[in-house]
Design an enzyme around this catalytic site. Structure first.
Site, mmCIF file in Angstrom:
data_model
loop_
_atom_site.group_PDB
_atom_site.id
_atom_site.type_symbol
_atom_site.label_atom_id
_atom_site.label_comp_id
_atom_site.label_asym_id
_atom_site.label_seq_id
_atom_site.Cartn_x
_atom_site.Cartn_y
_atom_site.Cartn_z
ATOM 1 N N GLU A 1 2.963 -0.609 -2.018
ATOM 2 C CA GLU A 1 2.717 0.835 -2.020
ATOM 3 C C GLU A 1 1.229 1.168 -2.004
ATOM 4 O O GLU A 1 0.789 2.064 -1.262
ATOM 5 C CB GLU A 1 3.360 1.466 -3.259
ATOM 6 C CG GLU A 1 3.120 2.966 -3.359
ATOM 7 C CD GLU A 1 3.578 3.535 -4.710
ATOM 8 O OE1 GLU A 1 3.675 4.771 -4.805
ATOM 9 O OE2 GLU A 1 3.832 2.744 -5.633
ATOM 10 N N ASP A 2 0.417 0.457 -2.818
ATOM 11 C CA ASP A 2 -0.966 0.883 -3.074
ATOM 12 C C ASP A 2 -2.039 -0.006 -2.447
ATOM 13 O O ASP A 2 -3.227 0.250 -2.629
ATOM 14 C CB ASP A 2 -1.221 0.946 -4.593
ATOM 15 C CG ASP A 2 -0.370 2.016 -5.257
ATOM 16 O OD1 ASP A 2 -0.002 2.982 -4.573
ATOM 17 O OD2 ASP A 2 -0.090 1.880 -6.468
#
Length: 718
Positions: free
Chosen positions: A82-83
């Site tokens: 996700e990051d």
């Protein structure tokens, strides 16, 4: 940045895993640590720490549950897709498809738009169950992620703290509880409570500290008592005691509409036995030693919960009448109780645990899916989920099909007041699922409740023992106060007259008006009504008008004037079953040829006269200093050593109490149990004497002894 904040070393993380899984793939764990650290390089949290410190802490939380390598690695990598620049395929290539699928599941779960508003709850749970259906470990990682985030929530903006805390309280804490992870549910609730109501939590913590100063280490004393009982019966068991979490106590205070000082069950004890048979032997030992509280026994060993939870629950009256909750289970049952559904993946000595009580996660999820898949309507789906998720709530229905949410243990009376105060006041009966039931019946999930009303009906005093919700109890009290106001005013006037005469003054209307004004009450009648209902003492009223007047030392209340409320020429004597003392609330029962028998308001034998209200008389003790002529029995357990009994008798004398009788009840090699009859002035005298005796090192236990069977002595015709 990392110079200022040192990351948790990978060696220590591996060491933790090796303690329960010596066969762990240490190389893969280290690779996941290094990969996660590299991917999050340069990222920081709100606190200024390196961002990777968060995945490490999540992994550490999961090691406490002895989870498998795939789950630990997923925790280390759960934010990479996700990051960071990491991709699904890269994670799959390096760490395998199983880990990649789990990381992707956590990512999708994180991206779900969950809301704590009532209207969004159905969709929240639908999404959560869909996420769980592939692999429950996704939820385990997410719960650990939420737990660490809320442990470090202070670094967030205040408005963000409130949003996350509310979401935790409404969604993640109940989910942890539903999965059987009670320790996590309690910590999530308590940390969220600290954000949502810091004043309430701080107040409870202060009261805990005060209680400990007043009573000492109650937990250690009761733990030692239990261990002693088990040792005498040859039961091998470990005993652990603790005070309940502040939020748990707060919830009980709100549900029962009680203050902290009146809340009894704030301590919990856990007993871990060697086998299932010893669970029941331990239960017998507990019930032999302490009085069991009716209606508080549950056997989840013979009837386990769907998440695998097995335990025996009971509540007993401990020292000084304080209630304590007790859970009894074996070590294997305890492992499931701590880990819940996660016990399926727990490792011990390098192999996945073969716990016979662990539930197969796939079957558990399928059971939920079967229950909820048919619910196409969002509202219906939400109610069905809540019946499963919120085990401390009861969801029932009106005859029109509207849902009413009540605390577990609620009665039709609570239901009536939840609908409307007017319905509650007029209630004369109830039907559950079209069957007529008594008002004290406990409502169960999914039942339909119909309230039967009648004109002219008014709340009864006995309803306070039936109602459990704060709303119902408050409404009943207000109604009773209004119904009985004239009677209370009359009794209050008599109390005021006696109290003012005691200091050489008269209870004139002017004096009473001044007292009402000083005490910020509406008028003189309100003052007298509160005196008559024991909400205000005569001493407080006199002090409001004549603050400098103090009764002279030695000015004792005459024995024939000790009780107020008797008719002229009417005699009285104390009931031997409860032995009421001045300072305690009392009531009189009339007997033909015997005058009035005075009972404590909480005396069990009063239930024999519930159908004879014309025999009841409102009584109060006269204010002032009473003579030490009121006998009370004390049940004392002392060490069997030379001189102990002599020291106990001396201590009683030093506290200005007289021993009128003494009898040995039980003699053991190490302990004696005896009933001591002491003559006292009042309840305060009793309290100070018991505190002095309890502080004596040779006194193992002391309690006030009441014998309901002695009520027969005072039984007679009307």
């Amino acid at each position: 940045m990392e110079d200022r904040f040192e990351l948790f070393p990978v060696d220590e993380l591996v060491e933790r895993i090796l303690t329960y899984n010596p066969k762990t793939n240490e190389k893969l764990i280290r690779e996941a640590y290094d990969f996660g650290r590299e991917m999050h390089e340069g990222q920081t949290r709100h606190s200024g720490e390196p961002y990777f410190s968060h995945p490490i802490e999540v992994a550490c939380i999961l090691t406490e549950q002895h989870l498998d390598d795939a789950t630990i690695i997923t925790a280390l990598l759960h934010d990479t897709i996700e990051d960071t620049k990491a991709s699904y395929s890269e994670v799959a290539t390096r760490f395998g498809d199983e880990v990649a699928m789990l990381v992707d599941g956590v990512t999708k779960l994180t991206n779900l738009q969950l809301s704590s508003s009532e209207t969004k709850q159905a969709e929240n749970f639908r999404k959560l169950f869909m996420a769980m259906s592939k692999d429950l470990r996704v939820i385990l990682v997410k719960l650990a992620d939420r737990l660490h985030n809320i442990r470090t929530i202070k670094a967030m903006r205040p408005e963000k703290q409130v949003q996350k805390a509310r979401e935790t309280m409404d969604i993640f804490a109940p989910l942890a509880g539903r999965m059987g992870m009670q320790w996590m549910r309690e910590e999530l609730e308590d940390l969220a409570f600290k954000v949502l109501n810091p004043e309430g939590r701080a107040s409870i913590m202060r009261r805990f500290i005060t209680l400990q100063k007043e009573t000492g280490d109650v937990i250690q004393r009761i733990t030692n008592d239990m261990r002693l009982e088990f040792a005498e019966l040859g039961i091998e068991a470990e005993v652990f005691g603790r005070a309940k979490k502040p939020y748990s106590i707060w919830r009980k205070m709100q549900a029962k509409d009680q203050g902290f000082s009146r809340l009894s069950d704030i301590y919990g004890f856990r007993i871990i036995t060697k086998n299932e048979v010893d669970c029941y032997r331990a239960l017998g030992a507990i019930h032999l030693r302490w009085r069991a509280v009716p209606g508080r026994f549950k056997d989840y060993i013979s009837q386990p919960k769907s998440n695998g939870y097995r335990s025996i629950h009971t509540t007993v009256s401990g020292r000084n009448g304080r209630r304590v909750e007790v859970q009894i289970r074996t070590q294997q049952m305890h492992d499931v109780a701590e880990s819940g559904v996660a016990a399926h993946w727990s490792y011990k000595d390098g192999v996945r645990g073969e716990n016979p009580f662990a539930v197969d996660p796939g079957k558990w999820i399928n059971t939920l899916a079967e229950q909820f898949s048919a619910e196409d309507d969002h509202d219906e789906f939400l109610e069905a989920v809540k019946l499963e998720m919120y085990s401390d709530k009861v969801f029932c229905f009106t005859p029109k099909g509207e849902v009413v949410k009540l605390p577990r243990g609620a009665t039709p009376l609570d239901f009536a007041y939840a609908i409307h105060t007017r319905i509650g006041h007029a209630c004369v009966g109830a039907k559950i699922d079209h069957m007529r039931v008594p008002l004290w019946t406990r409502i169960k999930n999914g039942q339909s409740v119909e309230i039967i009303t009648a004109e002219g009906q008014a709340p009864q005093a006995t309803w306070l023992d039936i109602a459990t919700t704060g709303k119902a109890r408050s409404a009943i009290r207000r109604a009773l106060r209004e119904v009985d106001k004239e009677r209370f005013i009359k009794l209050g006037r008599e109390l005021a007259r006696a109290a003012f005469e005691h200091v050489g003054k008269k209870a004139t209307d002017k004096a009473l008006d001044m007292a009402a004004q000083t005490l910020r009450l509406e008028d003189r009648d309100e003052l007298l009504a509160r005196m008559g209902s024991a909400e205000l003492t005569a001493y407080e009223v006199v002090q409001a008008v004549y603050p400098d007047l103090v009764p002279e030392e030695g000015d004792e209340v005459a024995s024939d004037r000790a009780v107020i409320g008797l008719s002229e020429g009417q005699s009285f004597h104390r009931a031997p079953c409860c032995q009421p003392l001045p300072g305690e609330r009392i009531v009189g029962i009339t007997y033909r040829g015997q005058g009035v028998v005075v009972h404590a308001i909480d005396c069990e034998s009063l239930s024999n006269y519930e159908e004879q209200p014309d025999r009841w008389i409102d009584l109060h003790w006269s204010s002032g200093k009473h003579k030490a002529v009121y006998t009370v029995m004390l049940n004392i357990t002392i060490g069997n050593d030379a001189g102990v009994l002599g020291r106990i008798c001396t201590l009683i004398g030093e506290n200005k109490a007289n021993i009128s009788d003494l009898e040995f009840v039980d003699r053991k090699p190490d302990f004696y149990r005896l009933l001591v009859h002491v003559d006292l002035r009042d309840a305060e005298h009793l309290h100070s004497l018991m505190m002095a005796l309890a502080a004596e090192s040779d006194v193992a236990e002391i309690e006030r002894y009441r014998d309901p069977s002695l009520a027969k002595v005072s039984a007679g015709s009307k």
